[in-house]
Design an enzyme around this catalytic site. Sequence first.
Site, PDB file in Angstrom:
ATOM      1  N   GLY A  95       0.686  -1.163  -0.057  1.00  0.00           N
ATOM      2  CA  GLY A  95       0.016   0.092  -0.256  1.00  0.00           C
ATOM      3  C   GLY A  95       0.866   1.270   0.004  1.00  0.00           C
ATOM      4  N   SER A  96       1.908   1.220   0.705  1.00  0.00           N
ATOM      5  CA  SER A  96       2.766   2.393   0.807  1.00  0.00           C
ATOM      6  C   SER A  96       3.697   2.555  -0.706  1.00  0.00           C
ATOM      7  CB  SER A  96       4.300   2.046   1.571  1.00  0.00           C
ATOM      8  OG  SER A  96       3.500   1.793   3.089  1.00  0.00           O
ATOM      9  N   ASP A 205      -7.371   1.228   3.888  1.00  0.00           N
ATOM     10  CA  ASP A 205      -7.998   0.607   4.840  1.00  0.00           C
ATOM     11  C   ASP A 205      -9.541   0.438   4.817  1.00  0.00           C
ATOM     12  OD1 ASP A 205      -5.553   0.443   6.190  1.00  0.00           O
ATOM     13  OD2 ASP A 205      -5.898   2.331   7.390  1.00  0.00           O
ATOM     14  N   SER A 251      -4.006  -1.290   0.068  1.00  0.00           N
ATOM     15  CA  SER A 251      -3.011  -2.120   0.777  1.00  0.00           C
ATOM     16  C   SER A 251      -3.501  -3.727   0.788  1.00  0.00           C
ATOM     17  CB  SER A 251      -2.745  -1.892   2.039  1.00  0.00           C
ATOM     18  OG  SER A 251      -1.812  -2.892   2.848  1.00  0.00           O
ATOM     19  N   HIS A 256      -5.411  -6.230   6.039  1.00  0.00           N
ATOM     20  CA  HIS A 256      -6.335  -5.460   5.391  1.00  0.00           C
ATOM     21  C   HIS A 256      -7.693  -6.207   4.920  1.00  0.00           C
ATOM     22  CE1 HIS A 256      -3.996  -1.617   5.391  1.00  0.00           C
ATOM     23  NE2 HIS A 256      -3.148  -2.657   5.749  1.00  0.00           N
ATOM     24  N   ASN A 325      11.244   0.076  -8.993  1.00  0.00           N
ATOM     25  CA  ASN A 325      10.407  -1.150  -9.406  1.00  0.00           C
ATOM     26  C   ASN A 325       9.625  -1.578  -8.216  1.00  0.00           C
ATOM     27  OD1 ASN A 325       9.770  -3.829 -10.078  1.00  0.00           O
ATOM     28  ND2 ASN A 325      11.865  -4.499 -10.562  1.00  0.00           N
TER      29      ASN A 325
HETATM   30  C1  LIG Z   1      -4.036   4.183   5.405  1.00  0.00           C
HETATM   31  C2  LIG Z   1      -2.868   3.312   5.142  1.00  0.00           C
HETATM   32  N1  LIG Z   1      -2.054   3.695   4.085  1.00  0.00           N
HETATM   33  C3  LIG Z   1      -1.125   3.209   3.925  1.00  0.00           C
HETATM   34  C4  LIG Z   1      -0.899   1.809   4.515  1.00  0.00           C
HETATM   35  C5  LIG Z   1       0.603   1.232   4.042  1.00  0.00           C
HETATM   36  O1  LIG Z   1       0.357  -0.130   3.491  1.00  0.00           O
HETATM   37  P1  LIG Z   1       1.342  -1.268   3.498  1.00  0.00           P
HETATM   38  O2  LIG Z   1       1.560  -1.715   4.794  1.00  0.00           O
HETATM   39  O3  LIG Z   1       0.641  -2.364   2.550  1.00  0.00           O
HETATM   40  O4  LIG Z   1       2.678  -0.648   2.791  1.00  0.00           O
HETATM   41  C6  LIG Z   1      -1.575   1.451   5.575  1.00  0.00           C
HETATM   42  C7  LIG Z   1      -1.061   0.513   6.443  1.00  0.00           C
HETATM   43  O5  LIG Z   1      -1.750  -0.227   7.208  1.00  0.00           O
HETATM   44  C8  LIG Z   1      -2.628   2.352   5.992  1.00  0.00           C
HETATM   45  O6  LIG Z   1      -3.332   2.041   7.085  1.00  0.00           O
END
Ligand SMILES: Cc1ncc(COP(=O)(O)O)c(C=O)c1O
Length: 502
Positions: A95-96, A205, A251, A256, A325
């Site tokens: 998600g990041s 989320d 994510s 999730h 990547n």
């Molecule tokens: C609102 C939100 N954005 C982004 C992320 C990041 O997701 P990931 O852990 O897959 O990088 C999270 C992680 O829980 C999140 O709560």
Amino acid sequence: MTTPSEIKAEILRLTRAYSQALHKANLPASESELSFNAGVSSIPYAGRVFNAEEVEAAVGSTLDFWLTLGPEGEAFEKELASFLGVKHSLLVNSGSSANLIAFSALTSHKLPAHKRIQPGDEVITCAAGFPTTVTPILQNGAVPVFVDNDPITGNALVDRFEAAFSSGKTKAVMLAHALGNPFDVATTLEFCRKHDLWLIEDNCDALGCTYSMPVSRAHALGFKENSPGIPYNGTHITRYTGTWGDISTQSFYPPHHLTMGEGGAVNIVHRAGLKLYAESFRDWGRDCWCPSGKDNTCNKRFEWQLGDLPSGYDHKYIYSHLGYNLKPLDPQAAIGRVQLKKLPSFIQARKDNWEYLRNGLADLEAFFDFSLPTHASAWTPEGFVWDDSGCTTDCSWFGFMLRVKPQAPFDRTELARHLEDKKIGNRMLFGGNLLRQPAFLQLRKDRPLALRTLGDLSGADALMNTALFIGTYPGLTKPMLDYVINCISTFSRDALSKGGRI
Ligand SMILES: Cc1ncc(COP(=O)(O)O)c(C=O)c1O
């Protein structure tokens, strides 16, 4: 049993048997046969919910050994886009990464100059939440402008947006739907349309949440009655969160709404052209859009002349962006595809679990402020009371958030410790007020102009100091939820009877 397909069938038969024997604790509550041992069994706040189908999909794809994003990925992208009703979904490895790619796509030099987000441009966001909703803004040299959060919904205070706006500098709004509670989409979009800003929805989320607005308001924002997958009720247009803005993210990390292990997605909502930029940033920055294992999709692989490269330079190795990547693997996508089929039941389980907890804790309002969905003004056992905006939300809750009232005879951290002792998983609202995190304090020291805050951030502080959340995920059984309710009730009443005050 000599052909590869016969051998594969046998391996998958054994895989199913193995998974059924080993992974009993990961079944959805509706399939679970495990007995819950109060005080001994752990109750995670979230986790992977799967059965033999996901394990079989992972093993099958691994045996096929495509490995890199391929046929499973392509199918998952199409299925996810179709579920949400967006133009395209692009898989990424978290998600990041999805947030980084979504934001980076809007910095592309291929966009019209006035829409391109450039270093020094401002992006409105809110102070409390998960850090990587905000860090892509900084990583791209833009300036986040932090408004406060509403402690009841966890979402941005939209009435602060006008004051946060800076003419000629503000280019976008980037917000998460906090813990599966949609932010005020109608007001946010009206603000974005007025000032011609991008809206980036961090839907990490909130997969499966919906937001409804009166049809006249939706028409004025350019939305039509025919939202995919959600029937028009004659008065309100309802769409999934992640399908209102320009670009949105998911994510697929285990807590999730669905999981592929590590993983995520970028959703291109309406403007198909953004897909090429997002894909380019995801795939090394390249100009070519051929999927892995395919060549010459453009039919002029050796006929391009871009930059100062010689004419005919292989399009596969032409880079139009400074990219990354961030692709996941095909076996991950195979898992995601199975999970996506189960998503409607996962969403319903999260809603049911939230409601069950809310009912069970209803007589503890002297101790706690419970979260409310955006646009709700009160909760009753019969349903929510809605404000007069005409808009409503239907939350696919990531968690059940409560805030400990100042007059309670314990504080949030004492409650968190107690729940931990009782083996009940709980979490604070991610980073709390992010501006109080070491990384952000250091940034302000190093580069005071790297970010801006607007007014007081007391709502974000309240979330940081008083909020925690417990699980709503589909693995929770009724005995687990009853135990959670009982522990919180007993703890609160015991603290009161030991002389605490309300
Ligand atoms: C609102 C939100 N954005 C982004 C992320 C990041 O997701 P990931 O852990 O897959 O990088 C999270 C992680 O829980 C999140 O709560």
